[in-house]
Design a protein around this motif. Structure first.
Motif, PDB file in Angstrom:
ATOM      1  N   ALA A  71       0.960  -1.260  -0.094  1.00 25.41           N
ATOM      2  CA  ALA A  71       0.020  -0.104   0.039  1.00 25.41           C
ATOM      3  C   ALA A  71       0.690   1.022  -0.004  1.00 25.41           C
ATOM      4  O   ALA A  71       2.058   1.155   0.559  1.00 25.41           O
ATOM      5  N   GLY A  72       0.469   2.172  -0.518  1.00 22.42           N
ATOM      6  CA  GLY A  72       0.947   3.530  -0.618  1.00 22.42           C
ATOM      7  C   GLY A  72       0.976   4.267  -1.926  1.00 22.42           C
ATOM      8  O   GLY A  72      -0.325   4.486  -2.147  1.00 22.42           O
ATOM      9  N   ASP A  73       2.040   4.856  -2.422  1.00 19.91           N
ATOM     10  CA  ASP A  73       2.050   5.829  -3.488  1.00 19.91           C
ATOM     11  C   ASP A  73       1.136   5.198  -4.927  1.00 19.91           C
ATOM     12  O   ASP A  73       1.420   4.172  -5.127  1.00 19.91           O
ATOM     13  N   PRO A  74       0.147   6.018  -5.148  1.00 19.29           N
ATOM     14  CA  PRO A  74      -0.817   5.156  -5.901  1.00 19.29           C
ATOM     15  C   PRO A  74      -0.106   5.348  -7.380  1.00 19.29           C
ATOM     16  O   PRO A  74      -0.401   4.152  -8.212  1.00 19.29           O
ATOM     17  N   ALA A  75       0.832   6.008  -7.747  1.00 20.36           N
ATOM     18  CA  ALA A  75       1.374   6.075  -9.041  1.00 20.36           C
ATOM     19  C   ALA A  75       2.325   4.783  -8.969  1.00 20.36           C
ATOM     20  O   ALA A  75       2.406   4.157 -10.044  1.00 20.36           O
ATOM     21  N   LEU A  76       3.211   4.457  -7.819  1.00 23.79           N
ATOM     22  CA  LEU A  76       3.989   3.514  -7.949  1.00 23.79           C
ATOM     23  C   LEU A  76       3.160   2.119  -7.925  1.00 23.79           C
ATOM     24  O   LEU A  76       3.567   1.233  -8.355  1.00 23.79           O
ATOM     25  N   VAL A  77       2.112   2.096  -7.020  1.00 25.43           N
ATOM     26  CA  VAL A  77       1.371   0.624  -7.173  1.00 25.43           C
ATOM     27  C   VAL A  77       0.538   0.478  -8.559  1.00 25.43           C
ATOM     28  O   VAL A  77       0.542  -0.709  -8.940  1.00 25.43           O
ATOM     29  N   ALA A  78       0.199   1.690  -9.084  1.00 27.47           N
ATOM     30  CA  ALA A  78      -0.206   1.287 -10.570  1.00 27.47           C
ATOM     31  C   ALA A  78       0.870   0.746 -11.561  1.00 27.47           C
ATOM     32  O   ALA A  78       0.510   0.019 -12.433  1.00 27.47           O
ATOM     33  N   GLU A  79       2.193   1.376 -11.300  1.00 28.06           N
ATOM     34  CA  GLU A  79       3.153   0.736 -12.193  1.00 28.06           C
ATOM     35  C   GLU A  79       3.408  -0.767 -11.772  1.00 28.06           C
ATOM     36  O   GLU A  79       3.584  -1.662 -12.899  1.00 28.06           O
ATOM     37  N   LEU A  80       3.417  -0.948 -10.667  1.00 28.46           N
ATOM     38  CA  LEU A  80       3.620  -2.400  -9.962  1.00 28.46           C
ATOM     39  C   LEU A  80       2.678  -3.300 -10.912  1.00 28.46           C
ATOM     40  O   LEU A  80       2.943  -4.330 -11.378  1.00 28.46           O
ATOM     41  N   LEU A  81       1.251  -2.653 -10.753  1.00 29.69           N
ATOM     42  CA  LEU A  81       0.234  -3.653 -11.173  1.00 29.69           C
ATOM     43  C   LEU A  81       0.210  -3.785 -12.742  1.00 29.69           C
ATOM     44  O   LEU A  81       0.082  -4.910 -12.970  1.00 29.69           O
ATOM     45  N   LYS A  82       0.762  -2.761 -13.488  1.00 26.72           N
ATOM     46  CA  LYS A  82       0.942  -2.773 -14.971  1.00 26.72           C
ATOM     47  C   LYS A  82       2.155  -4.123 -15.135  1.00 26.72           C
ATOM     48  O   LYS A  82       1.544  -5.004 -16.053  1.00 26.72           O
ATOM     49  N   VAL A  83       3.147  -4.173 -14.419  1.00 29.11           N
ATOM     50  CA  VAL A  83       4.035  -5.058 -14.757  1.00 29.11           C
ATOM     51  C   VAL A  83       3.585  -6.540 -14.305  1.00 29.11           C
ATOM     52  O   VAL A  83       3.783  -7.512 -14.979  1.00 29.11           O
ATOM     53  N   ARG A  84       3.118  -6.518 -13.078  1.00 32.54           N
ATOM     54  CA  ARG A  84       2.519  -7.740 -12.600  1.00 32.54           C
ATOM     55  C   ARG A  84       1.469  -8.514 -13.401  1.00 32.54           C
ATOM     56  O   ARG A  84       1.324  -9.705 -13.446  1.00 32.54           O
ATOM     57  N   LYS A  85       0.432  -7.671 -14.444  1.00 34.87           N
ATOM     58  CA  LYS A  85      -0.358  -8.198 -14.971  1.00 34.87           C
ATOM     59  C   LYS A  85       0.081  -8.993 -16.230  1.00 34.87           C
ATOM     60  O   LYS A  85       0.020  -9.934 -16.621  1.00 34.87           O
ATOM     61  N   HIS A  86       1.434  -8.526 -16.766  1.00 31.16           N
ATOM     62  CA  HIS A  86       2.081  -8.960 -17.742  1.00 31.16           C
ATOM     63  C   HIS A  86       2.753 -10.605 -17.314  1.00 31.16           C
ATOM     64  O   HIS A  86       3.101 -11.422 -18.113  1.00 31.16           O
ATOM     65  N   ALA A  87       3.326 -10.515 -16.124  1.00 25.66           N
ATOM     66  CA  ALA A  87       4.083 -11.518 -15.397  1.00 25.66           C
ATOM     67  C   ALA A  87       3.143 -12.326 -14.818  1.00 25.66           C
ATOM     68  O   ALA A  87       3.690 -13.709 -14.479  1.00 25.66           O
ATOM     69  N   GLY A  88       1.930 -12.366 -14.827  1.00 27.91           N
ATOM     70  CA  GLY A  88       0.983 -13.171 -14.140  1.00 27.91           C
ATOM     71  C   GLY A  88       1.119 -13.622 -12.708  1.00 27.91           C
ATOM     72  O   GLY A  88       1.085 -14.404 -12.038  1.00 27.91           O
ATOM     73  N   MET A  89       1.643 -12.424 -11.972  1.00 26.83           N
ATOM     74  CA  MET A  89       1.729 -12.313 -10.325  1.00 26.83           C
ATOM     75  C   MET A  89       0.379 -12.032  -9.847  1.00 26.83           C
ATOM     76  O   MET A  89       0.206 -10.934  -9.400  1.00 26.83           O
ATOM     77  N   ILE A  90      -0.433 -13.222  -9.735  1.00 25.80           N
ATOM     78  CA  ILE A  90      -1.815 -13.090  -9.324  1.00 25.80           C
ATOM     79  C   ILE A  90      -2.064 -13.818  -8.194  1.00 25.80           C
ATOM     80  O   ILE A  90      -1.731 -15.118  -8.083  1.00 25.80           O
TER      81      ILE A  90
END
Length: 371
Positions: free
Chosen positions: A242-261
């Motif tokens: 939890a924290g910086d919404p811009a950083l969390v959004a970036e983490l989400l973008k990459v994790r969606k590609h990597a299948g980190m679910i």
């Protein structure tokens, strides 16, 4: 053909593999070994969580990497209660346990060769492992002023309550770290997995998301949390950031590609766990009682316990090389972690976990009393 060096070549020997000889020695004890090394929860998963998992087990579709709306709401509500954070402008994201995020955070943030990751001088090994996986340079220090003009600091790890030391960092110290990092465009990642487990009145853990630390802005800060210890969910792999919404959004973008679910049934179990405080209070009381027993027993046996005012470990020394202490305890059937695991500054300490059963904790006390 010249093949690239294997990724594992960047990493040290796996921490727990180095205990194999001590584990064999402890296993030879006539009453069997007692493992205080890793800190694995042994108490049952609370029924309310198991029921939520079962009710969500018919999950044939792909889950959301971002987490269900119910889970995102549950995380935000818990962070507001436990960390003093506001839910406005707060990014949240479930993770496959906390270790996964710790190990891959530098890579997910685009950190690489030429960049510097700062970790505590005595620290959870995965902070440095994650930097090594990304090809970054690791600097161990508890004083940012000691870094001098070090260029390219991209990530600063803080850990309070600390693993392995149980040390609690005051809000003023954390605020200085956040201010320092913001001035240099770096990210502060705060590992807060033991935040609910403060044991002394004069050492109350505080989150990096608290207004007194972050100033009411989540810019450049991330807090990492886990349900492994709070809710006995180590086997579920249930964590979040939890924290910086811009950083969390970036983490989400990459994790969606990597299948980190996080699997859908585990997401449902997390909602139940975060909403129910009663089981967490009961588990905390179990750990408090075990801590009292072990603290008294090790102290009577001649150990000096340092810090350890929070978290799930006792950080101790007999004034000798840590491997000599590991061996001394293993001959009594007690397995602990060598302080050297956590950095050069820990080479005369060992770490003992509070996570064994009541019966085994009582047996440790009995064995130590026998000398």
């Amino acid at each position: 053909m010249n093949r690239p060096a294997p990724v594992s070549a960047r990493l040290p020997e796996f921490t727990w593999d180095t205990l194999d000889a001590a584990a064999t020695l402890a296993a030879a004890h006539p009453d069997g070994p007692i493992n205080l090394s890793m800190g694995t929860p042994v108490d049952p998963v609370p029924p309310v969580i198991r029921q939520a998992l079962a009710d969500a087990s018919d999950a044939p579709g792909y889950p959301l990497t971002a987490g269900t709306p119910a889970l995102r709401d549950a995380i935000a509500a818990w962070v507001a209660r436990a960390c003093g954070a506001g839910v406005d402008s707060l990014g949240v994201l479930p993770t496959i346990g906390s270790k996964e995020l710790v190990a891959w955070l530098p890579t997910l943030l685009g950190i690489g060769p030429g960049d510097v990751v700062v970790v505590p001088s005595i620290a959870y090994p995965t902070y440095a492992d994650g930097a090594s996986l990304a090809g970054a340079t690791v600097v161990r220090t508890d004083s940012l002023t000691a870094l001098g003009p070090t260029p390219r600091v991209r990530l600063v790890w803080v850990n309070s309550p600390g693993n392995p030391t149980g040390r609690v960092l005051p809000a003023a110290h954390l605020r200085k770290v956040v201010d320092w990092a913001r001035e240099r465009g770096a990210v502060v990642a705060s590992d807060e997995c033991y935040l609910p487990l403060g044991w002394t009145a004069d050492a109350e853990p505080v989150s990096v998301l608290s207004p007194e630390v972050c100033g009411g802005s989540y810019d450049s800060v991330l807090a990492v949390h886990s349900l492994s210890k709070r809710s006995n969910l180590a086997g579920y792999r249930a964590g979040f950031v939890a924290g910086d919404p811009a950083l969390v959004a970036e983490l989400l973008k990459v994790r969606k590609h990597a299948g980190m679910i996080v699997p859908a049934p585990v997401q449902a179990a997390m909602v139940a766990a975060l909403a129910d405080q009663a089981h967490a209070d009961e588990q905390r009381e179990r750990y408090r009682a075990r801590r009292e027993t072990l603290l008294a027993a090790f102290t009577r046996a001649g150990f000096t316990v340092e810090h350890s005012e929070a978290g799930l470990y006792l950080w101790m020394t007999r004034g000798e090389d840590c491997w000599a202490t590991v061996d001394w305890l293993a001959r009594r059937g007690i397995l602990v972690a060598a302080g050297a695991f956590y950095g050069p500054g820990g080479d005369r300490h060992v770490r003992a976990a509070l996570t064994e059963s009541d019966a085994h904790v009582a047996a440790v006390a009995a064995r130590l009393a026998q000398g």
